[in-house]
Design a protein around this motif. Structure first.
Motif, PDB file in Angstrom:
ATOM      1  N   LEU A 170       0.853  -1.187   0.000  1.00 55.50           N
ATOM      2  CA  LEU A 170       0.000   0.000   0.000  1.00 55.50           C
ATOM      3  C   LEU A 170       0.887   1.234   0.000  1.00 55.50           C
ATOM      4  O   LEU A 170       1.795   1.351   0.830  1.00 55.50           O
ATOM      5  CB  LEU A 170      -0.898   0.035   1.236  1.00 55.50           C
ATOM      6  CG  LEU A 170      -1.785  -1.177   1.524  1.00 55.50           C
ATOM      7  CD1 LEU A 170      -2.561  -0.960   2.824  1.00 55.50           C
ATOM      8  CD2 LEU A 170      -2.754  -1.428   0.370  1.00 55.50           C
TER       9      LEU A 170
ATOM     10  N   ALA B 245      -8.121   2.471   0.292  1.00 60.25           N
ATOM     11  CA  ALA B 245      -7.892   1.026   0.210  1.00 60.25           C
ATOM     12  C   ALA B 245      -7.660   0.502   1.617  1.00 60.25           C
ATOM     13  O   ALA B 245      -6.861   1.072   2.375  1.00 60.25           O
ATOM     14  CB  ALA B 245      -6.687   0.717  -0.672  1.00 60.25           C
TER      15      ALA B 245
ATOM     16  N   TRP C 183      -6.619  -2.980   3.689  1.00 58.58           N
ATOM     17  CA  TRP C 183      -6.109  -4.346   3.635  1.00 58.58           C
ATOM     18  C   TRP C 183      -6.407  -4.992   4.978  1.00 58.58           C
ATOM     19  O   TRP C 183      -5.870  -4.609   6.005  1.00 58.58           O
ATOM     20  CB  TRP C 183      -4.626  -4.356   3.344  1.00 58.58           C
ATOM     21  CG  TRP C 183      -3.926  -5.688   3.462  1.00 58.58           C
ATOM     22  CD1 TRP C 183      -2.835  -5.971   4.220  1.00 58.58           C
ATOM     23  CD2 TRP C 183      -4.265  -6.911   2.791  1.00 58.58           C
ATOM     24  NE1 TRP C 183      -2.459  -7.285   4.064  1.00 58.58           N
ATOM     25  CE2 TRP C 183      -3.324  -7.898   3.191  1.00 58.58           C
ATOM     26  CE3 TRP C 183      -5.279  -7.276   1.893  1.00 58.58           C
ATOM     27  CZ2 TRP C 183      -3.365  -9.205   2.721  1.00 58.58           C
ATOM     28  CZ3 TRP C 183      -5.320  -8.593   1.428  1.00 58.58           C
ATOM     29  CH2 TRP C 183      -4.380  -9.538   1.830  1.00 58.58           C
TER      30      TRP C 183
ATOM     31  N   LEU D 204      -8.872  -7.199   0.259  1.00 61.18           N
ATOM     32  CA  LEU D 204      -8.531  -5.828  -0.099  1.00 61.18           C
ATOM     33  C   LEU D 204      -9.822  -5.116  -0.475  1.00 61.18           C
ATOM     34  O   LEU D 204     -10.575  -5.586  -1.336  1.00 61.18           O
ATOM     35  CB  LEU D 204      -7.550  -5.788  -1.271  1.00 61.18           C
ATOM     36  CG  LEU D 204      -7.190  -4.392  -1.774  1.00 61.18           C
ATOM     37  CD1 LEU D 204      -6.326  -3.654  -0.747  1.00 61.18           C
ATOM     38  CD2 LEU D 204      -6.470  -4.454  -3.127  1.00 61.18           C
TER      39      LEU D 204
ATOM     40  N   LEU E   6     -11.551  -1.550  -1.846  1.00 58.39           N
ATOM     41  CA  LEU E   6     -11.409  -0.246  -2.489  1.00 58.39           C
ATOM     42  C   LEU E   6     -12.744   0.468  -2.405  1.00 58.39           C
ATOM     43  O   LEU E   6     -13.779  -0.101  -2.774  1.00 58.39           O
ATOM     44  CB  LEU E   6     -10.993  -0.386  -3.954  1.00 58.39           C
ATOM     45  CG  LEU E   6      -9.707  -1.159  -4.256  1.00 58.39           C
ATOM     46  CD1 LEU E   6      -9.442  -1.161  -5.755  1.00 58.39           C
ATOM     47  CD2 LEU E   6      -8.514  -0.572  -3.508  1.00 58.39           C
TER      48      LEU E   6
ATOM     49  N   LEU F 208     -10.264   6.863  -8.245  1.00 59.83           N
ATOM     50  CA  LEU F 208      -9.629   5.604  -7.855  1.00 59.83           C
ATOM     51  C   LEU F 208      -9.716   4.621  -9.022  1.00 59.83           C
ATOM     52  O   LEU F 208     -10.808   4.195  -9.412  1.00 59.83           O
ATOM     53  CB  LEU F 208     -10.293   5.014  -6.610  1.00 59.83           C
ATOM     54  CG  LEU F 208      -9.620   3.787  -5.984  1.00 59.83           C
ATOM     55  CD1 LEU F 208      -8.146   4.046  -5.715  1.00 59.83           C
ATOM     56  CD2 LEU F 208     -10.332   3.385  -4.697  1.00 59.83           C
TER      57      LEU F 208
ATOM     58  N   TYR G  80      -8.123   1.025 -11.119  1.00 59.37           N
ATOM     59  CA  TYR G  80      -7.496  -0.268 -10.859  1.00 59.37           C
ATOM     60  C   TYR G  80      -7.401  -1.074 -12.151  1.00 59.37           C
ATOM     61  O   TYR G  80      -8.120  -0.829 -13.129  1.00 59.37           O
ATOM     62  CB  TYR G  80      -8.261  -1.047  -9.786  1.00 59.37           C
ATOM     63  CG  TYR G  80      -9.664  -1.483 -10.173  1.00 59.37           C
ATOM     64  CD1 TYR G  80      -9.921  -2.782 -10.604  1.00 59.37           C
ATOM     65  CD2 TYR G  80     -10.741  -0.596 -10.089  1.00 59.37           C
ATOM     66  CE1 TYR G  80     -11.202  -3.196 -10.945  1.00 59.37           C
ATOM     67  CE2 TYR G  80     -12.022  -0.996 -10.423  1.00 59.37           C
ATOM     68  CZ  TYR G  80     -12.256  -2.292 -10.856  1.00 59.37           C
ATOM     69  OH  TYR G  80     -13.515  -2.698 -11.200  1.00 59.37           O
TER      70      TYR G  80
ATOM     71  N   PHE H 127      -3.848  -0.657  -8.068  1.00 59.68           N
ATOM     72  CA  PHE H 127      -4.796   0.446  -7.946  1.00 59.68           C
ATOM     73  C   PHE H 127      -4.033   1.736  -7.678  1.00 59.68           C
ATOM     74  O   PHE H 127      -2.902   1.722  -7.171  1.00 59.68           O
ATOM     75  CB  PHE H 127      -5.816   0.181  -6.839  1.00 59.68           C
ATOM     76  CG  PHE H 127      -5.243   0.165  -5.445  1.00 59.68           C
ATOM     77  CD1 PHE H 127      -5.108   1.340  -4.710  1.00 59.68           C
ATOM     78  CD2 PHE H 127      -4.825  -1.026  -4.865  1.00 59.68           C
ATOM     79  CE1 PHE H 127      -4.570   1.327  -3.431  1.00 59.68           C
ATOM     80  CE2 PHE H 127      -4.284  -1.047  -3.579  1.00 59.68           C
ATOM     81  CZ  PHE H 127      -4.161   0.129  -2.863  1.00 59.68           C
TER      82      PHE H 127
ATOM     83  N   TYR I  90     -18.077   0.169  -3.024  1.00 63.09           N
ATOM     84  CA  TYR I  90     -16.817  -0.430  -2.598  1.00 63.09           C
ATOM     85  C   TYR I  90     -16.661  -1.769  -3.288  1.00 63.09           C
ATOM     86  O   TYR I  90     -17.640  -2.460  -3.589  1.00 63.09           O
ATOM     87  CB  TYR I  90     -16.743  -0.584  -1.067  1.00 63.09           C
ATOM     88  CG  TYR I  90     -17.654  -1.613  -0.454  1.00 63.09           C
ATOM     89  CD1 TYR I  90     -17.228  -2.936  -0.290  1.00 63.09           C
ATOM     90  CD2 TYR I  90     -18.937  -1.281  -0.028  1.00 63.09           C
ATOM     91  CE1 TYR I  90     -18.059  -3.885   0.271  1.00 63.09           C
ATOM     92  CE2 TYR I  90     -19.777  -2.231   0.535  1.00 63.09           C
ATOM     93  CZ  TYR I  90     -19.333  -3.530   0.692  1.00 63.09           C
ATOM     94  OH  TYR I  90     -20.165  -4.479   1.249  1.00 63.09           O
TER      95      TYR I  90
END
Length: 680
Positions: free
Chosen positions: A44, A131, A133, A140, A142, A152, A154, A163, A212
């Motif tokens: 990240l 993000a 984790w 994960l 997002l 955002l 990816y 991402f 999300y």
């Protein structure tokens, strides 16, 4: 405000060199520092623009990120944006036993996820791309805010999920193909922007606003936690006009105050000359007067050298009334041409207008004046009925029932337009009576989409999509839309297409963050937006008076000259910017035969005719379609040369200091000094 990036690897440990390159591409979004976390599965990354808890808000962050590694460090976050109600949420979480190490809104996200899981997103009042984790489940997450204020992106490449806040950071991986997507181009050249999850880049998607995504064991799951909605026409419960005006004032005042106060650095405001920014600036000025604050409010305005576009008189009037420390920048056609390559690089999208360029120059002025945060009026038109397209929706609906009354109502439109349809009634009749169908949920937008889609005729046959950009959006409308007022349907379409993809992106976040400035938008506060959604359309547009409720709610704070002035859309010189005062070399470079062939997007013969026409006229007097064609060609060609050809430009190393949380190397350092993160 910041830049975020990361890698989820299926088999190999993420390469720290890749995450550093990604961070380097996002330096402009966060010049105050950077950091990354890495374990066996995930990396990240974060570049920081320090605004809240400037000392303790280092990212990526876990619930114990300021202490020595501990077994309970199972949830990590990298976050771009602001959670404005983080103080209230932290109090709730403390009452449930959570212990905080910082004052940052970032840490609130970690604890909120631990406490409420995905339900935390519905509790956030803010603007974010983040993000999470979660090592406990190997997931994960997002997530993106309800209106898509923060970007955002990816992609999947080389057995990894990557991402980032911007597509250019994804191109730090050589495994990501650097090509344009024909379907995404079709959307831009029809709807003005790509609509999430699609982008203009092949194999790159974007997280939809209000959603999300969860990635776990190779499975992707998408959930929507917010979407615009409206009551059935005639079934609205909030029918008292004065009560609605009072409720709007209360909600918008609270939203504006929250966005000015929740910051550890000074916050400024934009003054455009219209009612939206006048309301937010006046609200804060009045609030400071009540509290006898000695801190002056700084305001910033964009002016134009060309009188046709300039609103300087109204800006000066409002600044003088409020007693602000006022700054402005005067933009001419040459200024737009010079900065346009930078603008396209930051926008990461073809553009149909040059309007983002002056906004980029305005945010540069803000940064040069020493400010990192500015409050603006974006979103007011979408949630409170400010655009001509909403008034046109009323007229089209009326035309189905009473053409004579509708024809009379047309006379109240476009007072700002030099060549108004009011001057040619026959044209107005053809325009408003075309494509009328009571069961067409997108009746309001058909003329705009049809007009813009003409641009696709410039594309090479092999690039032209089969179309369907408009129908894809209509198909996504909720079933309840059939019962909505025509204005509500038009609002939904604007909130789904133009607002996130152009107003908040190409003209908003990207132009602000290109100069490391955060924008804040009170009109997009969830309490304001949800209240506005429940209010009858007739209160928003009373007769043909746009944003009537807003004007009524703040009549005592805004001068009549601004309150009663006809709405003037924000515009900037288009073709004239590139041809009236001499054509910059880059125009010839990106439209040369070799450049057109390399990009493979436009038909060279049509581009040549367009350039010759613009050259003969100095770019002046071109029709609306030709102006859009020219800007679309130049911006698309620039996009190809700036992002899709050669090395990804920009810094190759992250901003310093670089904070490293690396479980593979079993150490945490604060580079380049080697100090460990400070204890709380």
């Amino acid at each position: 405000m910041c830049g975020i990036c990361g890698v989820l690897s299926g088999t190999e440990v993420p390469d720290p060199a890749l995450i550093r390159r990604m961070l380097g591409a996002l330096t402009h979004r966060g010049p105050d520092g950077s950091g990354y976390y890495r374990d066996e599965r995930v990396a990240l990354g974060h570049t920081r623009l320090a605004i809240v808890d400037t000392v303790g808000g280092t990212q990526p962050m876990s619930s114990r990120s300021c202490r020595s590694p501990a077994a309970d460090e199972q949830v990590w976050v990298t976050f771009n944006g602001e959670i404005y109600n983080h103080v209230e949420l932290a109090a709730q979480l403390r009452s449930r036993g959570h212990v905080f190490d910082t004052r940052s809104d970032t840490e609130v996200i970690v604890h909120a996820w631990e406490e409420w899981g995905p339900g935390c997103f519905e509790r956030f009042n803010g603007q974010w791309a983040l993000a999470i984790w979660d090592r406990r489940t190997g997931s994960l997450i997002l997530s993106r805010d309800p209106f898509g204020v923060r970007p955002l992106f990816y992609t999947r490449a080389g057995g990894q999920l990557l991402f980032a806040s911007e597509a250019k950071a994804l191109y730090a991986s050589p495994a990501v193909p650097r090509e344009l997507d024909p379907a995404g181009l079709d959307q831009v050249l029809t709807l003005w922007s790509a609509v999430a999850p699609r982008t203009v880049f092949r194999d790159i998607a974007q997280v939809p606003p209000g959603s999300y995504l969860s990635f776990r064991d190779g499975v992707e799951t998408e959930r929507r936690f917010w979407a615009p909605t409206f009551p059935s026409a005639g079934a609205e419960e909030l029918t008292d006009l004065e009560a609605n005006a009072e409720s709007l004032r209360t909600a918008l005042t609270a939203a504006t105050r929250l966005r000015f106060e929740r910051s550890d650095v000074p916050v400024a405001g934009y003054l455009s000359g219209g009612i939206d920014s006048a309301v937010t600036a006046a609200t804060i000025a009045a609030d400071r007067a009540v509290r006898s604050s000695s801190a002056p409010l700084h305001t910033f305005s964009l002016r134009f050298a060309e009188a046709e576009f300039d609103e300087g008189g109204f800006q000066a009037l409002m600044a003088e009334r409020l007693g602000t420390v006022h700054h402005d920048v005067v933009v001419g056609e040459r200024d737009i041409a010079e900065v346009f390559p930078q603008v396209v690089r930051h926008a990461e999208s073809p553009l149909l207008r040059t309007a983002p360029a002056p906004m980029f120059l305005l945010s540069r002025l803000v940064r040069e004046a020493g400010f990192k945060v500015v409050v603006t009026g974006e979103g007011a038109d979408e949630v409170l009925g400010g655009y001509d397209i909403f008034r046109e929706a009323k007229i089209r609906d009326l035309w189905l029932r009473d053409p004579a009354a509708a024809e009379d109502a047309v006379k109240q439109l476009y007072p700002w337009m030099h060549r108004s349809p009011n001057q040619t009634p026959a044209f107005a009749r053809r325009f408003f009576s075309r494509n009328l169908a009571a069961d067409d949920l997108a009746m309001s937008h058909r003329p705009r989409w049809d007009s813009t889609a003409v641009l696709t005729s410039m594309l090479r046959p092999e690039v032209r999509s089969l179309g369907g950009a408009a129908e894809g959006v209509v198909a996504a409308m909720p079933a309840a839309a059939a019962s909505w007022d025509p204005v509500a349907r038009a609002q939904w379409l604007e909130m789904t297409t133009l607002l996130p993809g152009y107003i908040l992106a190409s003209q908003g976040d990207r132009m602000l963050m290109g100069n490391s400035v955060e924008g804040r938008f009170p009109f997009l506060d969830p309490h304001v937006a949800e209240l506005a959604g429940r209010i009858p359309a007739e209160h928003k547009i009373r007769g043909m008076d746009e944003k009537h409720l807003l004007k009524r709610a703040f009549a005592d704070l805004v001068p009549d000259q601004i309150l009663r002035r006809p709405k003037q859309p924000y515009r900037a010189p288009d073709a004239a910017a590139f041809f009236a005062g001499g054509t910059p070399d880059w125009v010839f470079d990106v439209t040369s035969g070799a450049a057109l062939e390399a990009a493979g997007v436009f038909r060279p013969e049509l581009v040549q005719r367009l350039l010759e026409k613009a050259g003969r006229t100095g770019g002046r007097g071109l029709g609306n379609t030709d102006n859009m064609r020219l800007v679309a060609v130049l911006s698309t060609q620039l996009l190809h040369s700036e992002l899709l050809t050669g090395p990804v430009a920009g810094p190759t190393t992250p901003p310093e200091p670089l904070t490293v949380f690396d479980t593979i190397l079993e150490h945490r350092t604060l580079e380049p000094t080697g100090r460990t993160p400070a204890q709380p």
